[in-house]
Each structure stands twice: as C-alpha cells, then as structure tokens.
Design a protein around this motif. Structure first.
Motif, PDB file in Angstrom:
ATOM      1  N   PRO A  87       0.803  -1.220   0.179  1.00  0.00           N
ATOM      2  CA  PRO A  87       0.061  -0.097  -0.091  1.00  0.00           C
ATOM      3  C   PRO A  87       0.795   1.356   0.256  1.00  0.00           C
ATOM      4  O   PRO A  87       2.013   1.369   0.478  1.00  0.00           O
ATOM      5  N   HIS A  88       0.355   2.337  -0.492  1.00  0.00           N
ATOM      6  CA  HIS A  88       1.028   3.763  -0.329  1.00  0.00           C
ATOM      7  C   HIS A  88       1.169   4.178   0.968  1.00  0.00           C
ATOM      8  O   HIS A  88       0.358   4.173   1.707  1.00  0.00           O
ATOM      9  N   ALA A  89       2.297   4.388   1.226  1.00  0.00           N
ATOM     10  CA  ALA A  89       2.690   5.006   2.648  1.00  0.00           C
ATOM     11  C   ALA A  89       1.911   6.084   3.433  1.00  0.00           C
ATOM     12  O   ALA A  89       1.833   5.847   4.517  1.00  0.00           O
ATOM     13  N   GLN A  90       1.260   6.891   2.618  1.00  0.00           N
ATOM     14  CA  GLN A  90       0.598   8.196   2.930  1.00  0.00           C
ATOM     15  C   GLN A  90      -0.636   8.391   2.417  1.00  0.00           C
ATOM     16  O   GLN A  90      -1.353   9.016   2.160  1.00  0.00           O
ATOM     17  N   CYS A  91      -1.359   7.075   1.986  1.00  0.00           N
ATOM     18  CA  CYS A  91      -2.837   6.818   1.248  1.00  0.00           C
ATOM     19  C   CYS A  91      -3.625   7.636   2.376  1.00  0.00           C
ATOM     20  O   CYS A  91      -3.881   6.847   3.418  1.00  0.00           O
ATOM     21  N   PRO A  92      -4.534   8.437   1.988  1.00  0.00           N
ATOM     22  CA  PRO A  92      -5.505   8.760   3.101  1.00  0.00           C
ATOM     23  C   PRO A  92      -6.845   8.023   3.092  1.00  0.00           C
ATOM     24  O   PRO A  92      -7.282   8.307   3.769  1.00  0.00           O
ATOM     25  N   VAL A  93      -6.989   7.155   2.167  1.00  0.00           N
ATOM     26  CA  VAL A  93      -8.199   6.410   2.226  1.00  0.00           C
ATOM     27  C   VAL A  93      -7.723   5.021   2.991  1.00  0.00           C
ATOM     28  O   VAL A  93      -8.763   4.589   3.960  1.00  0.00           O
ATOM     29  N   CYS A  94      -6.888   4.388   2.867  1.00  0.00           N
ATOM     30  CA  CYS A  94      -6.539   3.164   3.566  1.00  0.00           C
ATOM     31  C   CYS A  94      -5.522   3.333   4.701  1.00  0.00           C
ATOM     32  O   CYS A  94      -5.319   2.454   5.634  1.00  0.00           O
ATOM     33  N   LEU A  95      -4.918   4.515   4.736  1.00  0.00           N
ATOM     34  CA  LEU A  95      -3.686   4.835   5.905  1.00  0.00           C
ATOM     35  C   LEU A  95      -2.786   3.858   5.985  1.00  0.00           C
ATOM     36  O   LEU A  95      -2.334   3.245   6.935  1.00  0.00           O
ATOM     37  N   ALA A  96      -2.263   3.302   4.794  1.00  0.00           N
ATOM     38  CA  ALA A  96      -1.243   2.431   4.542  1.00  0.00           C
ATOM     39  C   ALA A  96      -1.463   1.004   4.991  1.00  0.00           C
ATOM     40  O   ALA A  96      -0.520   0.264   5.268  1.00  0.00           O
ATOM     41  N   THR A  97      -2.643   0.461   5.301  1.00  0.00           N
ATOM     42  CA  THR A  97      -3.052  -0.904   5.631  1.00  0.00           C
ATOM     43  C   THR A  97      -3.530  -1.678   4.381  1.00  0.00           C
ATOM     44  O   THR A  97      -3.356  -2.819   4.316  1.00  0.00           O
ATOM     45  N   GLY A  98      -3.827  -1.129   3.208  1.00  0.00           N
ATOM     46  CA  GLY A  98      -4.463  -1.671   2.133  1.00  0.00           C
ATOM     47  C   GLY A  98      -5.836  -1.793   2.104  1.00  0.00           C
ATOM     48  O   GLY A  98      -6.101  -2.585   0.919  1.00  0.00           O
ATOM     49  N   PHE A  99      -6.414  -1.565   3.147  1.00  0.00           N
ATOM     50  CA  PHE A  99      -7.913  -1.765   3.031  1.00  0.00           C
ATOM     51  C   PHE A  99      -8.522  -0.497   3.248  1.00  0.00           C
ATOM     52  O   PHE A  99      -8.323   0.245   4.199  1.00  0.00           O
ATOM     53  N   ALA A 100      -9.643  -0.238   2.726  1.00  0.00           N
ATOM     54  CA  ALA A 100     -10.447   0.907   2.649  1.00  0.00           C
ATOM     55  C   ALA A 100     -11.024   1.225   4.009  1.00  0.00           C
ATOM     56  O   ALA A 100     -11.584   0.362   4.641  1.00  0.00           O
ATOM     57  N   GLY A 101     -10.417   2.431   4.723  1.00  0.00           N
ATOM     58  CA  GLY A 101     -11.117   2.594   6.124  1.00  0.00           C
ATOM     59  C   GLY A 101      -9.731   2.752   7.033  1.00  0.00           C
ATOM     60  O   GLY A 101      -9.626   3.536   7.993  1.00  0.00           O
ATOM     61  N   GLY A 102      -8.847   1.627   6.667  1.00  0.00           N
ATOM     62  CA  GLY A 102      -7.566   1.694   7.649  1.00  0.00           C
ATOM     63  C   GLY A 102      -7.743   0.836   8.997  1.00  0.00           C
ATOM     64  O   GLY A 102      -7.151  -0.092   9.266  1.00  0.00           O
TER      65      GLY A 102
END
Length: 329
Positions: A87-102
């Motif tokens: 996952p993207h390290a700074q993704c605002p959707v999954c918060l680097a967890t890889g799953f939506a919401g984080g």
C-alpha cells in the motif's frame, strides 16, 4: 473372619482416570478426585475472580483511551490493488493498511464510501500534487455530474461518533446530498445534525448518498472528490472510551552507538477482557489525557485454563511521519 477378594477391588476400579506413568498410585487413588475438584473450582471460581479483580484494579487508577484495530481484510484500496506490491505509505483512504478505512475504532461500526455504484459525467484522475489514490472529477466535456452510492446500516446504532470527507472545490461547486430510504421522499443537503437524526431512525435501513459536481464552463477547473466515511456508535450514546492501566513509562536511547540520537518512548498498557477479546500487533491506542498515539508492538493475553482475564500490551509512540498519525479520532 472372611478374607477380601483382591480381584473384586480391581474389577470395581476400572473407570478412566488421570495417567500414572510411574505406577506410584493405586487404583482409585483419591488424588484423582482432588485434582478434578481443584480444576473445577479454579475454572468456575478462581479465574473469574482474577478477571474481576483485574477490572477493579484498573478502575481504581484508570486511563481513558481510544482503541483502533488495524483492518486486515475487506475492500482493497486502489493504491494497493493496481499491481503495487505494498500500500501507499501516505494513502488517506487506507492509511497504509491496504484496506479502505484503515482502522476500526472500538465501539463503532465503520461505513466507507463505495466508489463502484453509479456515476454520471464523472471520471477519475491521479493528481501529482495530492498523490495516490485516484480522485473523482468531471469528465473533460462535462459541466455537471454526480456519483451515487448506497449504504446499508448493519445494525441499530446509538448515533454518530465521527465522520469526514475529502474534496476540493476548484472553480466549480461540490454539493453533498443524501436520504434515508423509506423516510425521506427526496435528497436533502447533508449536515451532521441530519445524519445523526437519521442514523438513530435507520435501525438497519439503507442510505443513499450523492456527490454532485458542477462548474461554469468546461474550461474551468472542476471540483474533485476522494472519499466519505462515518462511524456509528454501537455500545452506547457516549464516546467509545476504554479504561486501561498504564503502569509506568520507559524511555530508551537506541542507535546511539551509530551516532544517531533517537528516543523511542515505550509504555505498557493493561487491558481488561470484558470489552476487548483480541488485540493484534500494529493496532493503535490513543491516550486521551495527552492525545498521544501508541502503536502495539507486543501483546500477551493472560488466559489461565483458557479463560481470558486481561491483556498486557507493550506499545511505542507513533512517529510524526507514520500513516497512523492520520487516523481520524
């Protein structure tokens, strides 16, 4: 005086018993019954008393925390599902967890925007300034368009804990509308008050949300929209606070021998078992007294005789550049 027949005694004591590999006990040894009784008393009385005393001890000198469990399954975020190895390290959707919401906050249900419902006049873009994942915007030749999606409430709720959305207006306008199926005849403007009222009314109902985008001309910069989420309270109408024990704080310098002066703050938490049944590594704890964030790095469940009484947790302070710092409270 009649003599006892030893065979009668041997035949009488043929029931299963605890193993005796050394052969030191005779048939029908009374310690078998004592052991069974001690095991029963421990399971029915002693261990529940230990759990109750642990809860009482924590209640005396308790600390209030929010607890967030890292998602390890669910809908994959587009920052990870498009051929990326991580996952993207700074993704605002999954918060680097890889799953939506984080992260799933204890005491709430998480409802997250599902982008695969219905679009009209809408396309997706990847903005270099904002980074992954994709944002929603108007098509090149469109001056208006909308996105709609449905959200089924999984259970009755006590209200709204928190909500959020990420968007940019540009030189156009973005409107957020919603309705509760069976209650609202048409879409109404979104507001926190309106959402709270309808979540209390929903009781397993279905919401329909609409994001409407407009701009004066096709030459004007269009609005962009990323995602929307909200948390519904599941335990009570009060904030979802957990009470834990924090024995003491340890500070240690690491990498000092390499010329790097970096201080890691690590502390311990004791969680009672009446609220939390599972804690995993990389879960998040927020101390409400100072709003500091702590990442679980070790966890040890206390479960004598298979009965969970408490958790001993070791956590370190979250660094400012970690995605955990962006988890909404």
């Amino acid at each position: 005086m009649a003599l006892r027949d030893p065979r009668a005694r041997a035949a009488h004591h043929t029931q299963p018993r605890w193993g005796d590999p050394t052969g030191s006990r005779s048939y029908g040894d009374p310690t078998d019954m004592i052991r069974d009784e001690h095991h029963r008393l421990a399971k029915e009385q002693l261990v529940p008393q230990i759990a109750a005393r642990t809860r009482n001890a924590i209640a005396v000198d308790r600390r209030e925390v929010f607890f967030y469990q890292r998602l390890r399954e669910g809908r994959r975020c587009v920052c990870w599902s498009s051929g990326e190895t991580a996952p993207h390290a700074q993704c605002p959707v999954c918060l680097a967890t890889g799953f939506a919401g984080g992260y799933l906050k204890w005491g709430t249900d998480l409802y997250h925007f599902e982008p695969s419902r219905q679009w009209f006049g809408i396309n997706t873009i990847l903005t270099p300034m904002l980074g992954a994942p994709f944002w929603f915007t108007l098509e090149d030749n469109a001056t208006s368009g909308y996105i709609e999606w449905d959200q089924e409430m999984r259970q009755s709720s006590y209200g709204i804990d928190s909500w959020g959305m990420d968007y940019r207006q540009g030189k156009g306008r973005l409107s957020f509308l919603f309705k509760l199926e069976g209650s609202d005849p048409t879409f109404i403007p979104f507001s926190e008050t309106a959402l709270r009222q309808r979540v209390l009314m929903a009781r397993g109902g279905r919401f329909r949300f609409r994001i409407k985008m407009t701009r004066p001309t096709t030459e004007d910069e269009a609005p962009i929209f990323l995602h929307f989420w909200f948390r519904a309270l599941t335990e009570s109408d009060l904030p979802p606070v957990l009470y834990v024990d924090v024995p003491r704080k340890n500070e240690s310098n690491v990498l000092a021998e390499y010329g790097v002066l970096e201080t890691f703050n690590q502390i311990q938490f004791a969680f009672p078992s009446d609220k939390i049944q599972r804690i995993n590594l990389e879960d998040l704890i927020v101390k409400l007294e100072d709003m500091t964030r702590w990442k679980v790095i070790e966890q040890s469940p206390n479960d004598p005789l298979g009965i969970l009484t408490s958790f001993d947790i070791q956590a370190r302070k979250v660094f400012r550049d970690e995605a955990m710092m962006n988890v909404p409270l």
